[in-house]
Design a protein around this motif. Structure first.
Motif, PDB file in Angstrom:
ATOM      1  N   UNK A 673     -53.499 -28.952 -19.204  1.00 56.32           N
ATOM      2  CA  UNK A 673     -53.621 -29.165 -20.643  1.00 56.32           C
ATOM      3  C   UNK A 673     -52.484 -28.487 -21.405  1.00 56.32           C
ATOM      4  N   UNK A 674     -52.053 -27.313 -20.881  1.00 54.76           N
ATOM      5  CA  UNK A 674     -50.955 -26.595 -21.520  1.00 54.76           C
ATOM      6  C   UNK A 674     -49.673 -26.671 -20.698  1.00 54.76           C
ATOM      7  N   UNK A 675     -49.709 -27.455 -19.633  1.00 56.68           N
ATOM      8  CA  UNK A 675     -48.512 -27.604 -18.804  1.00 56.68           C
ATOM      9  C   UNK A 675     -48.220 -26.399 -17.945  1.00 56.68           C
ATOM     10  N   UNK A 697     -42.874 -19.490 -21.961  1.00 58.14           N
ATOM     11  CA  UNK A 697     -41.866 -20.450 -21.535  1.00 58.14           C
ATOM     12  C   UNK A 697     -41.480 -20.172 -20.093  1.00 58.14           C
ATOM     13  N   UNK A 698     -41.446 -21.229 -19.299  1.00 57.20           N
ATOM     14  CA  UNK A 698     -40.968 -21.106 -17.929  1.00 57.20           C
ATOM     15  C   UNK A 698     -39.448 -21.072 -17.950  1.00 57.20           C
ATOM     16  N   UNK A 699     -38.835 -20.871 -16.780  1.00 58.43           N
ATOM     17  CA  UNK A 699     -37.375 -20.819 -16.719  1.00 58.43           C
ATOM     18  C   UNK A 699     -36.770 -22.113 -17.242  1.00 58.43           C
ATOM     19  N   UNK A 700     -37.450 -23.217 -16.969  1.00 66.75           N
ATOM     20  CA  UNK A 700     -37.017 -24.514 -17.495  1.00 66.75           C
ATOM     21  C   UNK A 700     -38.201 -25.155 -18.210  1.00 66.75           C
ATOM     22  N   UNK A 701     -37.925 -25.854 -19.282  1.00 64.84           N
ATOM     23  CA  UNK A 701     -38.991 -26.526 -19.996  1.00 64.84           C
ATOM     24  C   UNK A 701     -39.212 -25.935 -21.375  1.00 64.84           C
ATOM     25  N   UNK A 702     -40.011 -26.601 -22.192  1.00 61.66           N
ATOM     26  CA  UNK A 702     -40.243 -26.151 -23.566  1.00 61.66           C
ATOM     27  C   UNK A 702     -41.221 -24.982 -23.622  1.00 61.66           C
ATOM     28  N   UNK A 703     -41.205 -24.293 -24.750  1.00 57.24           N
ATOM     29  CA  UNK A 703     -42.169 -23.224 -24.987  1.00 57.24           C
ATOM     30  C   UNK A 703     -43.531 -23.824 -25.305  1.00 57.24           C
ATOM     31  N   UNK A 704     -44.591 -23.147 -24.876  1.00 56.01           N
ATOM     32  CA  UNK A 704     -45.947 -23.616 -25.149  1.00 56.01           C
ATOM     33  C   UNK A 704     -46.758 -22.459 -25.726  1.00 56.01           C
ATOM     34  N   UNK A 705     -47.698 -22.786 -26.595  1.00 61.21           N
ATOM     35  CA  UNK A 705     -48.592 -21.786 -27.159  1.00 61.21           C
ATOM     36  C   UNK A 705     -49.947 -21.892 -26.470  1.00 61.21           C
ATOM     37  N   UNK A 706     -50.452 -20.759 -26.038  1.00 60.32           N
ATOM     38  CA  UNK A 706     -51.659 -20.740 -25.218  1.00 60.32           C
ATOM     39  C   UNK A 706     -52.594 -19.635 -25.703  1.00 60.32           C
ATOM     40  N   UNK A 707     -53.877 -19.970 -25.771  1.00 58.79           N
ATOM     41  CA  UNK A 707     -54.906 -18.952 -25.975  1.00 58.79           C
ATOM     42  C   UNK A 707     -55.180 -18.333 -24.609  1.00 58.79           C
ATOM     43  N   UNK A 709     -57.425 -16.533 -23.473  1.00 60.60           N
ATOM     44  CA  UNK A 709     -58.821 -16.558 -23.051  1.00 60.60           C
ATOM     45  C   UNK A 709     -59.144 -17.856 -22.315  1.00 60.60           C
ATOM     46  N   UNK A 710     -58.335 -18.907 -22.539  1.00 64.04           N
ATOM     47  CA  UNK A 710     -58.585 -20.203 -21.904  1.00 64.04           C
ATOM     48  C   UNK A 710     -57.867 -20.359 -20.569  1.00 64.04           C
ATOM     49  N   UNK A 711     -57.071 -19.368 -20.213  1.00 62.81           N
ATOM     50  CA  UNK A 711     -56.412 -19.365 -18.896  1.00 62.81           C
ATOM     51  C   UNK A 711     -57.120 -18.294 -18.075  1.00 62.81           C
ATOM     52  N   UNK A 712     -58.193 -18.688 -17.435  1.00 66.38           N
ATOM     53  CA  UNK A 712     -59.089 -17.710 -16.814  1.00 66.38           C
ATOM     54  C   UNK A 712     -58.495 -16.982 -15.627  1.00 66.38           C
ATOM     55  N   UNK A 713     -57.773 -17.701 -14.774  1.00 69.03           N
ATOM     56  CA  UNK A 713     -57.237 -17.092 -13.553  1.00 69.03           C
ATOM     57  C   UNK A 713     -55.738 -16.875 -13.726  1.00 69.03           C
ATOM     58  N   UNK A 714     -55.378 -15.608 -13.875  1.00 73.48           N
ATOM     59  CA  UNK A 714     -53.967 -15.309 -14.127  1.00 73.48           C
ATOM     60  C   UNK A 714     -53.664 -13.868 -13.758  1.00 73.48           C
ATOM     61  N   UNK A 715     -52.390 -13.599 -13.549  1.00 73.37           N
ATOM     62  CA  UNK A 715     -51.896 -12.240 -13.380  1.00 73.37           C
ATOM     63  C   UNK A 715     -50.864 -11.996 -14.470  1.00 73.37           C
TER      64      UNK A 715
END
Length: 893
Positions: A673-675, A697-707, A709-715
């Motif tokens: 959903x957020x790429x 923003x990843x090394x390549x690609x556009x910037x994305x805005x993310x909440x 709290x909606x990305x449950x599994x992350x480091x």
């Protein structure tokens, strides 16, 4: 913010004189008595100079006798403590320059509520009891408030000095000195309460707030330059100690940089001066408006409970309150937050004023039930006679023999081996494996970390070994194994309550037998709970391996054995020749580096270097690397960026303000959903606390805005620069199964060519890697006690700091075979006092007095199931379906 300073009588008297721009008369007019202790003495209204001075010196208000009735040493008398409540700079501007007097009253209201909390909870004195001196609550304080408007640099700064007199009244009417240690301990919470109450009040007045770090805020509408122009005092302090200084360092700098009072300036002149500054800045004050202020008490309290219970099964209510205030600032009155916490059916209040949860209690009971219901449910692997014949002439200790015999002949599905460090558990497991495999069983090995699992496989010659997390994340087998399975779980003391229940439930479903192997004397899990301990207390059949075979030096062995028996003081006295006091962290690092560098290369390879914290580990490492460079042992180097995991709970990672620009977020699953792709690195470009959004923003690609709290599994990682040189010993800090890398796996750099770093492992395998492929690494020369558990060495050289506890001290001294050299931050008496204090994770059953008898435990599960809603059990069921939380928490902290 809130600052605390212990004051002498002479220092206290200055608050009554012209400390601000006031004359003596104006200073009195801007003062007031408060507190139940003051009312008991008949003090109210403005602070009277004579009474105030007498109380500062420990006398009655009339000065005709001491307040306590005891003789006072004037040279040693502590007058009291100054609690200084300071409003945010933006609020000072709106109130004092913008002329909104309602904001001044909001400051006083917030301060008064905080003082009420302090008086109700933390007014204490010490009394003698049969157990010794003990702090007791009194519920009353004598407080003299002095309201000021300026900083020492004549900037607008709304603040109030609350001088808490060093006296509090007992129930029998006697007065005693105040015990204020708890105030310093809870300083951060009390500052957050003040900020929270102030944030609520200003929002009710129509001002929007901009939450900042550490539970603080500013009013929306001011530019950073506006605030900085009127903050010359703060700039002085930061210039002295820097942005990252601790609260104590800033308080010291405040005293060091204090300017003399200087000439008193009438308020009208100061306001005119401020107005002139404002005109030059084209300062526009925000105007109040109707705000849709809403309270969400349940969400704030639940977040605090979830955060605390992720790492601890039993915790203090202040921890919940601090998290709720910091992450939900100004969204509720503190009084309402307390009431919600007191009435939440999920919360269990213990006898010692701590908290646990229904979920934690049920998890512990469910774990115990799973084990106890497995009693007598399996057949013996072999007969006692056959086992005895097989083990003849193997050179086993009595504990090793009994452990193997129990494992081979038990009819219980789950048993334990409780063994001291160095008891030869791995050798005994190898003997048991031979017996089990001869009888047609498949033995699988598990451990909390990948390195421990590999070590178990090598030492016990178990072919299939992996981490507990890998087992719990894997899809369950659709068809039963052809051969019955035995699961050996090493370092079982490091299992969290959540993982233990999931593992035992899965073993039950797959009809596998389980042997939990560990030591409750050593370190416990990073996450909540200590199930290995509670299961033994509940009656799980356990073999005890008491004899340590590791130490070859008699005196060291005698000391380690005493410590293993719980005789800490005697054990430390036995080890006294090997312990040296060096209070400075820098000096300890230099001493350890010197000891290491005097060794031969062969001796260095057989030496284990230990530190209590990662900070000291790095200091020792850098001191040794400097020495190795001088020797020519480290060659060509390259600077690279590494990813260091941030120590955040999964709940903290749901809030944007816990992220910093430059952090790296790495999803552990794909969020299309957020790429966001699993395993991809995303740099944090911006943080919007108000909307709870981070820009990635990843090394390549556009910037994305993310909440978040909606990305449950992350480091979440912080980028750090690290120097890597030819000759460096390094280790991986992340499991990367597809690349064959384990968290904690060591390797050495043998070359740097054309931007590639050439490394080789102890097995002889080599790799050529770019700097970007080396992101998850760290120096391996020095280990923390967490990383050292399960290791042994000919020689141990280590640092003992003030964070020492019984478990990590035992781990430190029990790694050694021959030579030991420890550098302590304190003298032997203080070292003993710290080493006698357990820092092991607690179980809820220990504090809510759950009956530990096996059959009654089973009854307790059913009783609590009946008494409580299905919510707690639904939570447990949901947890069984997902991966363990500590999948993203590294063992070495």
């Amino acid at each position: 913010m809130l600052s605390l300073t212990v004051i002498s009588p002479n220092q206290g008297e200055t608050y009554y004189t012209a400390e601000n721009y006031y004359s003596n008369e104006e200073n009195q007019a801007n003062s007031t008595w408060s507190g139940k202790g003051a009312r008991s003495l008949g003090l109210s209204g403005q602070v009277q100079g004579e009474a105030f001075k007498n109380l500062l010196h420990g006398n009655s208000t009339q000065g005709d006798k001491t307040l306590s009735g005891r003789k006072i040493n004037p040279e040693k008398h502590r007058a009291g403590i100054d609690l200084t409540f300071s409003a945010p700079k933006s609020l000072s501007l709106a109130a004092l320059v913008g002329g909104n007097e309602a904001l001044e009253q909001a400051h006083r209201t917030a301060m008064a509520r905080t003082l009420e909390v302090i008086e109700e909870r933390y007014a204490q004195t010490r009394v003698r009891t049969e157990e010794g001196r003990k702090a007791i609550a009194t519920g009353n304080l004598i407080v003299a408030q002095f309201h000021h408007d300026t900083s020492r640099e004549k900037d607008p700064q709304l603040h109030t000095h609350c001088v808490v007199i060093n006296a509090t009244q007992l129930a029998d009417g006697r007065w005693q000195s105040l015990h204020n240690d708890i105030l310093f301990k809870q300083q951060k919470l009390l500052g957050m309460i003040y900020q929270n109450e102030l944030a609520v009040e200003v929002q009710r007045l129509g001002y929007a707030i901009d939450p900042r770090a550490n539970g603080q805020f500013e009013l929306q509408g001011y530019r950073p330059a506006d605030l900085q122009t009127f903050s010359k005092r703060r700039e002085q302090i930061l210039a002295t100690v820097g942005e990252n200084a601790t609260a104590q360092e800033r308080e010291l700098a405040t005293l060091m940089t204090r300017a003399p009072k200087g000439k008193e300036i009438p308020r009208e002149e100061l306001r005119a001066y401020w107005q002139a500054q404002a005109e030059v800045l084209h300062l526009e004050h925000p105007q109040p408006r109707v705000l849709d202020w809403q309270s969400d008490l349940k969400k704030a309290v639940q977040a605090g409970l979830n955060h605390c219970s992720e790492r601890e099964a039993v915790f203090r209510r202040e921890q919940v309150e601090r998290f709720a205030l910091e992450n939900h600032l100004g969204q509720q009155f503190f009084e309402d937050l307390q009431q919600t916490l007191d009435t939440d059916p999920e919360v269990i209040h213990t006898d010692d004023q701590r908290l646990t949860t229904q979920t934690a209690v049920l998890r512990e009971l469910e774990t115990i039930r799973t084990v106890l219901e497995g009693r007598g449910q399996v057949g013996a692997i072999a007969s006692e006679g056959w086992v005895a014949a097989t083990l003849a002439d193997q050179g086993l200790t009595q504990g090793q023999y009994e452990g193997i015999l129990l494992a081979a002949t038990t009819r219980d599905r789950v048993i334990a081996w409780q063994g001291v460090a160095g008891a030869g558990k791995s050798f005994a497991l190898n003997q048991f494996r031979r017996i089990a495999e001869a009888q047609g069983y498949t033995v699988r090995g598990f451990a909390p970390s990948a390195e421990a699992a590999k070590s178990l496989g090598e030492s016990a010659q178990i072919q299939q070994t992996e981490t507990v997390a890998a087992l719990l994340c894997a899809q369950p087998q659709e068809t039963p194994s052809q051969f019955p399975e035995i699961w050996v779980v090493d370092e079982a003391g490091l299992l969290s309550a959540k993982d233990a229940l999931a593992l035992l439930t899965q073993a039950q479903e797959q009809q596998a037998r389980v042997i939990l192997v560990g030591d409750t004397r050593q370190l416990s899990a990073v996450e909540a709970g200590n199930p290995f301990k509670s299961l033994q207390q509940a009656g799980m059949v356990t073999a005890y391996l008491h004899q340590s075979l590791r130490q070859k030096n008699r005196q060291i062995k005698a000391g380690v054995d005493l410590i293993a028996e719980g005789k800490i003081a005697e054990g430390i006295q036995q080890l006294k020749p090997y312990i040296h006091q060096v209070s400075s962290e820098e000096a300890r690092a230099q001493e350890i580096a010197h000891d290491y560098l005097t060794l031969t290369p062969e001796e260095r390879r057989k030496t284990l270097l230990l530190a209590g914290t990662n900070r000291e580990r790095l200091a020792i490492t850098q001191a040794i690397r400097a020495g190795l460079k001088s020797e020519g042992q480290l060659g060509q180097n390259v600077l690279m960026q590494r990813l260091k995991a941030r120590d955040l709970t999964s709940v903290q990672m749901a809030y944007a303000h816990h992220f910093q620009v430059g952090d790296v977020l790495m999803p552990q699953a794909s969020y299309r959903r957020w790429g966001l792709e699993r395993g991809q690195r995303y740099e944090v470009l911006a943080v919007d606390v108000q909307q709870n959004v981070v820009t990635l923003r990843a090394e390549r690609g556009p910037a994305v805005q993310v909440d978040p709290a909606r990305v449950g599994k992350k480091s979440v990682y912080r980028i750090e620069e690290i120097e890597v040189a030819i000759g460096d010993r390094l280790k991986w800090t992340k499991n990367q199964a597809t690349l064959g890398r384990r968290n904690g796996q060591e390797f050495e750099v043998y070359g740097i060519e054309d931007g590639q770093v050439l490394i080789h492992y102890g097995s002889g395998k080599t790799e050529s890697l770019s700097c970007s492929e080396l992101a998850h690494l760290d120096y391996a020369m020095v280990s923390t006690t967490y990383g050292a558990q399960g290791k042994s060495a000919e020689r141990v050289i280590g640092a003992l700091d003030r964070h020492l506890g019984r478990e990590n001290f035992y781990v430190t001294v029990s790694r050694v075979k021959h030579d030991l050299r420890l550098y302590a931050s304190e003298d032997l008496d203080r070292l003993i006092a710290r080493a006698e204090q357990s820092r092991a994770k607690e179980n809820p059953g220990e504090v809510v007095r759950i009956q530990q008898d096996g059959d009654q435990q089973l009854a307790s599960v059913q009783t609590i199931r009946h008494q409580n809603s299905d919510l707690s059990f639904r939570n447990l069921d949901e947890e069984k379906q997902g991966p363990p939380l500590n999948n993203k928490i590294e063992l070495e902290r």
